[in-house]
Design a protein around this motif. Structure first.
Motif, PDB file in Angstrom:
ATOM      1  N   ASP A 144      14.276   4.601  -1.961  1.00  0.00           N
ATOM      2  CA  ASP A 144      14.067   5.914  -2.847  1.00  0.00           C
ATOM      3  C   ASP A 144      12.654   5.931  -2.663  1.00  0.00           C
ATOM      4  O   ASP A 144      11.604   5.203  -2.948  1.00  0.00           O
ATOM      5  CB  ASP A 144      14.586   5.790  -4.145  1.00  0.00           C
ATOM      6  CG  ASP A 144      15.991   5.487  -4.100  1.00  0.00           C
ATOM      7  OD1 ASP A 144      16.745   6.145  -3.248  1.00  0.00           O
ATOM      8  OD2 ASP A 144      16.772   5.257  -5.332  1.00  0.00           O
ATOM      9  N   LEU A 145      12.022   7.287  -2.694  1.00  0.00           N
ATOM     10  CA  LEU A 145      10.735   7.693  -2.818  1.00  0.00           C
ATOM     11  C   LEU A 145      10.479   8.342  -4.012  1.00  0.00           C
ATOM     12  O   LEU A 145      11.010   9.379  -4.681  1.00  0.00           O
ATOM     13  CB  LEU A 145      10.226   8.557  -1.840  1.00  0.00           C
ATOM     14  CG  LEU A 145      10.607   8.112  -0.398  1.00  0.00           C
ATOM     15  CD1 LEU A 145      10.038   9.302   0.847  1.00  0.00           C
ATOM     16  CD2 LEU A 145       9.692   7.157  -0.124  1.00  0.00           C
ATOM     17  N   THR A 146       9.659   7.630  -4.944  1.00  0.00           N
ATOM     18  CA  THR A 146       9.332   8.023  -6.465  1.00  0.00           C
ATOM     19  C   THR A 146       7.924   8.105  -6.601  1.00  0.00           C
ATOM     20  O   THR A 146       7.156   7.634  -5.949  1.00  0.00           O
ATOM     21  CB  THR A 146       9.949   7.288  -7.483  1.00  0.00           C
ATOM     22  OG1 THR A 146       9.661   5.901  -7.100  1.00  0.00           O
ATOM     23  CG2 THR A 146      11.678   7.177  -7.478  1.00  0.00           C
ATOM     24  N   GLN A 147       7.451   9.010  -7.587  1.00  0.00           N
ATOM     25  CA  GLN A 147       5.852   9.225  -7.923  1.00  0.00           C
ATOM     26  C   GLN A 147       5.353   7.866  -8.092  1.00  0.00           C
ATOM     27  O   GLN A 147       4.060   7.642  -7.796  1.00  0.00           O
ATOM     28  CB  GLN A 147       6.190  10.128  -9.107  1.00  0.00           C
ATOM     29  CG  GLN A 147       6.398  11.625  -8.647  1.00  0.00           C
ATOM     30  CD  GLN A 147       6.332  12.560  -9.931  1.00  0.00           C
ATOM     31  OE1 GLN A 147       5.167  12.378 -10.301  1.00  0.00           O
ATOM     32  NE2 GLN A 147       7.263  13.451 -10.089  1.00  0.00           N
ATOM     33  N   LYS A 148       6.004   6.995  -9.064  1.00  0.00           N
ATOM     34  CA  LYS A 148       5.370   5.820  -9.145  1.00  0.00           C
ATOM     35  C   LYS A 148       5.690   4.661  -8.295  1.00  0.00           C
ATOM     36  O   LYS A 148       5.413   3.479  -8.422  1.00  0.00           O
ATOM     37  CB  LYS A 148       5.739   5.300 -10.747  1.00  0.00           C
ATOM     38  CG  LYS A 148       5.424   6.309 -11.626  1.00  0.00           C
ATOM     39  CD  LYS A 148       5.867   5.752 -12.990  1.00  0.00           C
ATOM     40  CE  LYS A 148       5.315   6.736 -14.263  1.00  0.00           C
ATOM     41  NZ  LYS A 148       5.751   6.168 -15.566  1.00  0.00           N
ATOM     42  N   GLY A 149       6.510   4.835  -7.118  1.00  0.00           N
ATOM     43  CA  GLY A 149       6.638   3.808  -6.427  1.00  0.00           C
ATOM     44  C   GLY A 149       7.617   2.806  -6.789  1.00  0.00           C
ATOM     45  O   GLY A 149       7.467   1.612  -6.029  1.00  0.00           O
ATOM     46  N   GLN A 150       8.445   2.804  -7.670  1.00  0.00           N
ATOM     47  CA  GLN A 150       9.160   1.884  -8.371  1.00  0.00           C
ATOM     48  C   GLN A 150      10.797   2.273  -7.966  1.00  0.00           C
ATOM     49  O   GLN A 150      11.580   1.733  -8.633  1.00  0.00           O
ATOM     50  CB  GLN A 150       9.128   1.789  -9.819  1.00  0.00           C
ATOM     51  CG  GLN A 150       7.703   1.201  -9.841  1.00  0.00           C
ATOM     52  CD  GLN A 150       7.473  -0.026  -9.451  1.00  0.00           C
ATOM     53  OE1 GLN A 150       8.105  -0.932  -9.661  1.00  0.00           O
ATOM     54  NE2 GLN A 150       6.128  -0.204  -8.948  1.00  0.00           N
ATOM     55  N   LYS A 183      10.355  -9.105  -1.949  1.00  0.00           N
ATOM     56  CA  LYS A 183       9.602  -8.487  -2.310  1.00  0.00           C
ATOM     57  C   LYS A 183       8.847  -9.107  -3.546  1.00  0.00           C
ATOM     58  O   LYS A 183       9.674  -9.589  -4.524  1.00  0.00           O
ATOM     59  CB  LYS A 183      10.404  -7.235  -2.850  1.00  0.00           C
ATOM     60  CG  LYS A 183       9.623  -5.966  -3.397  1.00  0.00           C
ATOM     61  CD  LYS A 183      10.538  -5.011  -3.821  1.00  0.00           C
ATOM     62  CE  LYS A 183       9.906  -3.543  -3.874  1.00  0.00           C
ATOM     63  NZ  LYS A 183      10.812  -2.567  -4.402  1.00  0.00           N
ATOM     64  N   LYS A 184       7.570  -8.959  -3.576  1.00  0.00           N
ATOM     65  CA  LYS A 184       6.783  -9.646  -4.610  1.00  0.00           C
ATOM     66  C   LYS A 184       6.692  -9.146  -5.782  1.00  0.00           C
ATOM     67  O   LYS A 184       6.744  -9.503  -6.904  1.00  0.00           O
ATOM     68  CB  LYS A 184       5.358 -10.075  -4.018  1.00  0.00           C
ATOM     69  CG  LYS A 184       5.520 -10.968  -2.752  1.00  0.00           C
ATOM     70  CD  LYS A 184       4.179 -11.056  -2.385  1.00  0.00           C
ATOM     71  CE  LYS A 184       4.167 -12.420  -1.105  1.00  0.00           C
ATOM     72  NZ  LYS A 184       2.815 -12.745  -0.714  1.00  0.00           N
ATOM     73  N   THR A 185       6.765  -7.533  -5.901  1.00  0.00           N
ATOM     74  CA  THR A 185       6.557  -6.880  -7.132  1.00  0.00           C
ATOM     75  C   THR A 185       7.765  -5.771  -7.040  1.00  0.00           C
ATOM     76  O   THR A 185       8.335  -5.340  -6.044  1.00  0.00           O
ATOM     77  CB  THR A 185       5.320  -6.095  -7.121  1.00  0.00           C
ATOM     78  OG1 THR A 185       5.103  -5.319  -5.970  1.00  0.00           O
ATOM     79  CG2 THR A 185       4.073  -7.224  -7.141  1.00  0.00           C
ATOM     80  N   GLY A 186       7.765  -5.102  -8.307  1.00  0.00           N
ATOM     81  CA  GLY A 186       8.866  -4.317  -8.131  1.00  0.00           C
ATOM     82  C   GLY A 186      10.323  -4.819  -8.484  1.00  0.00           C
ATOM     83  O   GLY A 186      10.592  -5.887  -8.673  1.00  0.00           O
TER      84      GLY A 186
END
Length: 358
Positions: free
Chosen positions: A105-111, A226-229
């Motif tokens: 998913d492409l979101t503004q906050k990248g999450q 994945k290390k974050t999110g």
């Protein structure tokens, strides 16, 4: 605190910049002689313009993303050899091919969430059937979560005609808008040479699956990827999950050659494909990101057969595989050798012995 630039200069070290695939059209132009460049200049400039427009389009869609306008990109990762580890005998033996089709998913906050659809060659191939089934799984999930008839989804992908740029994928989209709570689906193709994300990610050392994959399972795959999110959502697919999209296409559509203006439609020329719930007998397309309007292809136009066509709404999907796919005899023998010599851990041996051979 010393600035990073001075530190890098003094100690002659720097952060590694991942390599990326080069665009063949650009490389061809760069390697041409001055005389050849003059002939190719107009085509090359148009290519650069389209590349820039596609990037701007992607950026605009990402900024526009919301609960009712969801944007995602997808790609099929390079084949993952299984097992893959530090055992020397792995290098000399044929290994099972594992496929990872990822939708992010492409979101503004990248999450945004990331779905990884995972299967191996004993369960399916790597063509439009498998890609289309994975996309239907994703679309069904998004429609159920949103639960709103005004949901619109935008996909970005590369230009691979064999996997995601063909009539079977269009038929899958029409089936999705007819049967799920989705108003429209747009598929925007990046210019040849651009890939959504795997050209960078595949080479990251942190993507540990490539060096520690022993068997196809969520446990072996979903470790420290994945290390974050949000963690990756890993969905294992078997031969029983794949739909026969070729049968769907044959039973519901006829025309993919002419648009309503009588012009010849070529799938390879399409930059954007759009399907709508309000037009289940058509799909729309653009051949350039510069085009302001869509052109329409009527799927029943020019029909020759008198057999009634089925409708997408309520169409009963068939499974494409009734049994697991056999693995090549030589590959199966090599895998059994690795099992017998304990090069593969015993806890994974059943996974390999359960494979069928030619």
């Amino acid at each position: 605190m010393r600035k990073p630039g001075k530190f890098n200069h003094k100690f002659n070290i720097a952060f590694f910049v991942p390599k990326k695939d080069h665009c063949q059209a650009c490389v061809t132009f760069e390697n041409s002689s001055e005389e050849e460049k003059k002939k190719l200049e107009d085509k090359h400039n148009s290519h650069i313009e389209e590349k820039q427009l596609s990037r701007e389009e992607k950026k605009t869609d990402k900024e526009r993303s919301s609960s009712l306008y969801q944007v995602a990109c997808f790609d099929l990762q390079a084949t993952l050899p299984t097992p893959n580890g530090q055992v020397s005998s792995f290098y000399y033996r044929s290994k099972l091919s594992t496929y990872n089709f990822t939708v992010a998913d492409l979101t503004q906050k990248g999450q945004g969430s990331v779905n990884c659809y995972l299967w191996h060659e004993g369960q399916g191939k790597r063509g439009a059937i498998e890609i289309g089934t994975s996309l239907l799984h994703y679309l069904k999930e998004k429609a159920a979560v949103c639960n709103n008839d005004n949901l619109e989804i935008v996909f970005y992908s590369d230009n691979c005609t064999g996997q995601q740029k063909n009539k079977f994928i269009i038929a899958a989209y029409l089936y999705a808008v007819a049967n799920y709570k989705i108003k429209a689906i747009n598929h925007k193709y990046l210019i040849t040479g651009q890939r959504p994300f795997f050209n960078r990610k595949e080479r990251q050392k942190g993507f540990k699956i490539r060096s520690h994959l022993y068997a196809i399972s969520v446990c072996s795959y979903n470790t420290n990827l994945k290390k974050t999110g949000k963690p990756y959502n890993v969905i294992e697919l078997s031969h029983e999950d794949f739909f026969d999209l070729k049968h769907l296409t044959e039973q519901t559509t006829v025309n993919f050659q002419k648009n309503t203006d009588g012009e010849t439609f070529k799938m390879a020329d399409a930059s954007v494909i759009r399907v709508e719930k309000s037009h289940l007998d058509s799909f729309f397309y653009k051949t350039s990101f510069k085009c302001p309007d869509f052109k329409e292809v009527k799927l029943i136009s020019g029909r020759r057969s008198r057999t009634p066509l089925s409708t997408f709404s309520g169409f009963e999907m068939k499974k494409v595989y009734s049994n697991p796919l056999p693995v090549a005899k030589k590959k199966y023998e090599d895998l059994m050798y690795l099992v017998k010599t304990n090069a593969i851990k015993k806890c994974h041996s059943y996974f390999y012995t359960s494979l069928s051979s030619e």
